[in-house]
Design a protein around this motif. Structure first.
Motif, PDB file in Angstrom:
ATOM      1  N   GLN A 218     -14.554  11.086  25.437  1.00  0.00           N
ATOM      2  CA  GLN A 218     -13.230  11.911  25.375  1.00  0.00           C
ATOM      3  C   GLN A 218     -12.314  11.653  26.409  1.00  0.00           C
ATOM      4  O   GLN A 218     -11.045  11.458  25.899  1.00  0.00           O
ATOM      5  N   LEU A 219     -12.685  11.553  27.722  1.00  0.00           N
ATOM      6  CA  LEU A 219     -11.571  11.513  28.576  1.00  0.00           C
ATOM      7  C   LEU A 219     -11.102  10.010  28.512  1.00  0.00           C
ATOM      8  O   LEU A 219      -9.847   9.783  28.747  1.00  0.00           O
ATOM      9  N   ALA A 220     -12.092   8.980  28.456  1.00  0.00           N
ATOM     10  CA  ALA A 220     -11.459   7.549  28.067  1.00  0.00           C
ATOM     11  C   ALA A 220     -10.483   7.366  26.993  1.00  0.00           C
ATOM     12  O   ALA A 220      -9.466   6.975  27.361  1.00  0.00           O
ATOM     13  N   ARG A 221     -10.721   8.232  25.829  1.00  0.00           N
ATOM     14  CA  ARG A 221      -9.700   7.969  24.689  1.00  0.00           C
ATOM     15  C   ARG A 221      -8.456   8.745  25.205  1.00  0.00           C
ATOM     16  O   ARG A 221      -7.112   8.259  24.768  1.00  0.00           O
ATOM     17  N   THR A 222      -8.509   9.796  25.919  1.00  0.00           N
ATOM     18  CA  THR A 222      -7.180  10.493  26.544  1.00  0.00           C
ATOM     19  C   THR A 222      -6.484   9.654  27.337  1.00  0.00           C
ATOM     20  O   THR A 222      -5.050   9.317  27.459  1.00  0.00           O
ATOM     21  N   LEU A 223      -7.122   8.904  28.265  1.00  0.00           N
ATOM     22  CA  LEU A 223      -6.347   7.991  29.236  1.00  0.00           C
ATOM     23  C   LEU A 223      -6.114   6.829  28.592  1.00  0.00           C
ATOM     24  O   LEU A 223      -4.870   6.333  28.848  1.00  0.00           O
ATOM     25  N   LEU A 224      -6.586   6.348  27.668  1.00  0.00           N
ATOM     26  CA  LEU A 224      -6.200   5.018  27.013  1.00  0.00           C
ATOM     27  C   LEU A 224      -4.985   5.347  25.839  1.00  0.00           C
ATOM     28  O   LEU A 224      -4.278   4.726  25.694  1.00  0.00           O
ATOM     29  N   GLY A 225      -4.782   6.570  25.496  1.00  0.00           N
ATOM     30  CA  GLY A 225      -3.977   6.950  24.668  1.00  0.00           C
ATOM     31  C   GLY A 225      -2.587   7.275  25.399  1.00  0.00           C
ATOM     32  O   GLY A 225      -1.497   7.014  24.632  1.00  0.00           O
ATOM     33  N   HIS A 226      -2.622   7.478  26.806  1.00  0.00           N
ATOM     34  CA  HIS A 226      -1.703   7.471  27.680  1.00  0.00           C
ATOM     35  C   HIS A 226      -1.156   6.264  28.208  1.00  0.00           C
ATOM     36  O   HIS A 226      -0.277   6.247  29.100  1.00  0.00           O
ATOM     37  N   LEU A 227      -1.859   5.286  28.127  1.00  0.00           N
ATOM     38  CA  LEU A 227      -1.633   3.944  28.742  1.00  0.00           C
ATOM     39  C   LEU A 227      -0.175   3.064  28.622  1.00  0.00           C
ATOM     40  O   LEU A 227      -0.183   3.216  27.248  1.00  0.00           O
ATOM     41  N   PRO A 228       0.404   2.954  29.528  1.00  0.00           N
ATOM     42  CA  PRO A 228       1.772   2.391  29.138  1.00  0.00           C
ATOM     43  C   PRO A 228       1.623   1.082  28.587  1.00  0.00           C
ATOM     44  O   PRO A 228       0.734   0.246  28.729  1.00  0.00           O
ATOM     45  N   LEU A 229       2.583   0.783  27.740  1.00  0.00           N
ATOM     46  CA  LEU A 229       2.621  -0.409  26.843  1.00  0.00           C
ATOM     47  C   LEU A 229       2.860  -1.739  27.747  1.00  0.00           C
ATOM     48  O   LEU A 229       3.448  -1.497  28.904  1.00  0.00           O
ATOM     49  N   GLY A 230       2.339  -2.956  27.584  1.00  0.00           N
ATOM     50  CA  GLY A 230       2.777  -3.979  28.569  1.00  0.00           C
ATOM     51  C   GLY A 230       1.957  -4.361  29.729  1.00  0.00           C
ATOM     52  O   GLY A 230       2.154  -5.296  30.423  1.00  0.00           O
ATOM     53  N   HIS A 231       0.837  -3.523  29.635  1.00  0.00           N
ATOM     54  CA  HIS A 231      -0.205  -3.971  30.867  1.00  0.00           C
ATOM     55  C   HIS A 231      -0.960  -4.822  30.410  1.00  0.00           C
ATOM     56  O   HIS A 231      -1.489  -4.766  29.680  1.00  0.00           O
TER      57      HIS A 231
END
Length: 827
Positions: free
Chosen positions: A125-138
């Motif tokens: 759940q926490l992993a999904r939340t973090l990846l959902g807010h990961l900025p594009l282009g990284h």
């Protein structure tokens, strides 16, 4: 070299022999339990110095080791890439063969980062939340750096050890068996002694069950020169703390107790039964499974006793942890401040002040081997496809939207549960109201019990009562009827604690439990609050003498703002309060920000008598009401300009609370808007109609249940607005279909969003595939599985469930539900 072995019946006797034979500076090399007692091996400190001078200097290994390490890292990366490609092909084949959802996330980078997080111990759940807010282009290194920074930012830590020790008081270390409470007690004591000396510290232990527990702590106490006492029950603890009242800090080592032990409430009540405030610090075993840690925090933080709760935690056994991410996930989920991290058994070296960055780095640097218990694959399959190339159309798009929306709801509920908002009580009342035979009496009892717990935790000596009479429609009446709205706030920080609404009039706030319904609930709640803390009635005008007499009889106090022209008597002379203020001595009490400017608050106090006749030209200085005058001035720190002046009158018994009174008056300025929130919640949940016992018994019972739920939703929304939790508040605002005009929506918007959230939880928690009411955090996989089986059945179930939701303004058909879910997904 003089190395000797000493054997005695106990550790104290063995240490005495060491000191007599080798002096007070002898070095203990080892100690262990042997047949017949305790064995200690020691040597003289002079011999240790000789060994240190002759010891060879450590030489690091050749540089080729670093190259081998780099090759190993590269080999590991290649293996991860191979495994990821195999999973990609396997997922595509499964999707073609069974027409089910793809097994991978559709984005190799996100899939790899998800596995990296889950392998470190963080929940899916926490992993999904973090990846959902990961900025594009990284790319991968930049994404890993961003994730580390986000996790470190989310881990709450103590930050300042000096502040913890400076405030003193009583610290109680609590937690399950075997987490290292006794050793940690010794480490904390050693750190305090190094800074402040042993004279200001005392140690207590309640562990009378474990053999040698008291003796172990007493040995540490003897070494540090700190007294150690053992207590066996609540009366012993009260007596010991009273005897140690001159000590600046007392640390209590409590008996280890399983989170499932029914005696846990008795232990917590034992700590809550003392006069001095006790800070409870929970020890979390860093080597434990995440579910176990989550259960421990719930047991100690959400205990049903009025004295439950914890203030912070210490993470122990970091040297034994293989998946440190689990404990970090738990402290992030519950927003539990981490005070220290324990990395071994040595006292006091192996205790570090907690650092979010250091803990996160340690979580990812812990070496791991392959494990048969790894859950990365199962968690990875729960990762929704969110890549740009994965177009969501038809049934798959609806399913993915439902799953992602369930995740968003879960995140919001976790934030509401983790904060001090009272949302757990709201959910309890919501479920009770939806029962076939709701009981307003039982719901009111739950509210009073929750208020008692909040009063003990949030208030020092007083509780503030704000009241206002509001005209609102009532059933069976042509004209609007006056209603008395009352809101109670904590004296420490202004936190809304409780609310009541009852029919009122010009004689309000006098309430009597004679008509039942509204009045009975309000009177019972007010009596419960008054029995726990002294009530201070905060007003906007001087109360009538009859009202003051009633408050004096009940032991209550009062505080009101007044005009500068109010006439009072001081020193035998009658004059206006602004003229009297010019003769008083002001003292600076605190620095503050006033309308964007750095300022300081100065206050002056004086006993006065308020004249009963304030008419112009009235003569005489006889009679009147005894009171205290408080004058507050806000002064600009840069130029000394007076920015604001406030005049307050108060009960004479409050005259010594100058700085606190000025702070209470500032909170009361927002009271009018907060009281309006109560009326909005009642109108929203009861569709704008208030009834006073009208109709049959079932209708009256339903109205009473709705009233209790609405008021508690208002309290939770006011707390959320005050906390400024932008993520949860923004989500509730979107559910209410009212975009926030500011960063934190107002409480009225949050009330509407909270009602729709509760209705949505009913949808997610009542699918046919689920048995009973499961936790919302488990809803997303269950919903996904149920919908995967048959789209049409799940969709029709969702429509029928939503259509029968109990919240009056909730979703009434499937199109509105899916529109709201799509809005959550899109935003």
């Amino acid at each position: 070299m003089s190395v000797a072995k000493f054997v005695a019946a106990n550790g104290r006797e063995a240490l005495r022999q060491v000191r007599e034979a080798m002096g007070p500076d002898a070095v203990v090399l080892s100690n262990r339990t042997v047949e017949g007692g305790v064995e200690i091996v020691a040597m003289r400190d002079t011999d240790l110095g000789a060994i240190s001078s002759n010891a060879p200097v450590f030489t690091p290994p050749p540089a080729t080791v670093a190259v081998d390490g780099a090759l190993g890292d590269l080999r590991g990366e290649l293996q991860n890439m191979r495994a990821m490609m195999e999973r990609q092909f396997a997922g595509q084949a499964a999707a073609v063969g069974t027409h089910s959802l793809p097994a991978t996330g559709g984005d190799p980078l996100r899939d790899s980062l998800f596995n990296w997080l889950v392998t470190a111990g963080f929940s899916g759940q926490l992993a999904r939340t973090l990846l959902g807010h990961l900025p594009l282009g990284h790319d991968r290194p930049a994404a890993m750096t961003w994730i580390r920074q986000e996790l470190a930012r989310k881990v709450p830590v103590l930050g300042d050890e000096d502040a913890l020790f400076a405030q003193g008081g009583v610290l109680a270390l609590v937690g399950p068996t075997g987490v290292g409470k006794t050793t940690t007690t010794a480490k904390l004591a050693a750190r305090f002694v190094l800074k402040h000396g042993p004279e200001r510290l005392a140690l207590l232990t309640t562990d009378t069950f474990r053999i040698g527990a008291h003796e172990q702590l007493r040995i540490y106490g003897d070494i540090l020169g700190v007294p150690v006492h053992a207590v066996k029950d609540a009366s012993d603890l009260r007596f010991a703390l009273a005897a140690l009242s001159e000590k600046h800090l007392v640390i209590i080592d409590t008996v280890g107790m399983s989170q499932r032990d029914r005696s846990l409430s008795e232990q917590i009540a034992m700590l809550g039964g003392v006069q001095a405030p006790v800070q409870r610090i929970l020890l979390l075993n860093g080597a434990s499974h995440g579910d176990t840690l989550n259960e421990v925090v719930h047991a100690y933080r959400h205990d049903t006793s009025p004295d439950g709760g914890i203030d912070g935690c210490i993470v122990s056994k970091l040297d034994e942890a293989t998946h440190l991410g689990s404990v970090l996930d738990v402290v992030i989920r519950h927003r539990l401040p981490v005070y220290y991290a324990s990395t071994g058994q040595r006292v006091p070296e192996h205790l570090e002040l907690a650092s979010g960055t250091a803990l996160v780095e340690r979580a990812f640097q812990t070496p791991r081997r392959g494990s048969v218990f790894a859950e990365a694959e199962a968690a990875r399959r729960a990762l929704p496809a969110r890549g740009e190339g994965a177009a969501a159309t038809g049934a798959d798009g609806m399913l993915r939207s439902l799953t992602d929306s369930a995740n968003a709801v879960s995140d919001c509920v976790d934030q509401l549960d983790g904060g001090n908002y009272g949302f757990d009580l709201v959910r309890t009342l919501w479920q009770q109201r939806a029962d076939s035979a709701p009981s307003a009496r039982l719901m009111a009892q739950h509210v009073r019990e929750s208020v008692c717990r909040d009063l003990v935790r949030q208030c020092d000596r007083f509780v503030l009562a704000l009241s206002a009479v509001v005209a609102a429609p009532a059933a069976g009446r042509r004209a609007a009827r006056p209603w008395l709205h009352t809101l109670w706030l904590a004296d420490r920080d202004g936190l809304p604690l409780a609310a009541a609404v009852a029919p009122g009039g010009r004689t309000a706030p006098v309430l009597q439990a004679t008509q039942g319904g509204w009045e009975t609930d309000a009177v019972n709640l007010a009596a419960t609050i008054a029995a726990t803390r002294t009530v201070v009635n905060v007003l906007d005008a001087m109360p009538a003498p009859a009202m003051l007499a009633r408050w004096q009889t009940a032991g209550e106090r009062w505080l009101t703002a007044t005009r500068r022209t109010t006439r009072v008597v001081s020193g035998g002379a009658a004059l206006k309060v602004d003229a009297l203020a010019d003769t008083l001595t002001f003292h600076a009490v605190e620095e503050m920000e006033y309308r964007g400017r750095a300022a300081a608050q100065w206050v002056a106090q004086a006993p006065v008598r308020v004249l009963e006749s304030q008419a112009r030209g009235a003569r005489g200085a006889e009679g009147g009401i005894e009171a205290g005058l408080l004058v507050s001035r806000v002064v600009d720190l840069d130029n000394g300009q007076t920015l604001a002046v406030q005049y307050l009158l108060c009960d004479p018994a409050l005259l010594g609370e100058g700085a606190q009174l000025a702070r209470w008056a500032r909170w009361a300025e927002d009271g009018e808007a907060q009281l309006r929130t109560l009326g909005h919640a009642l109108d929203h949940l009861s569709q704008g109609e208030r009834q006073d016992g009208a109709g049959d018994a079932a209708q009256a019972e339903g109205q009473a249940c709705a009233r209790l739920l609405a008021l508690q939703m208002a309290i939770a929304s006011l707390r959320l607005e005050q906390a400024g939790d932008t993520e949860a508040a923004a989500f509730l605002a979107r559910l209410s279909a009212r975009a926030p005009a500011r960063q934190t929506p107002n409480a009225a918007v949050l009330v509407e969003g909270m009602g729709r959230l509760l209705a949505l939880l009913d949808v997610l928690e009542n699918y046919p595939a689920r048995s009973g009411r499961a936790a919302v955090r488990d809803a997303a996989p269950a919903v996904s599985a149920a919908v995967s089986a048959t789209v049409s059945t799940a969709a029709s179930t969702a429509v029928s469930t939503v259509a029968s939701a109990t919240e009056a303004d909730a979703f009434t058909d499937s199109s509105r539900m899916f529109k709201a879910l799509a809005q959550v997904q899109g935003e």
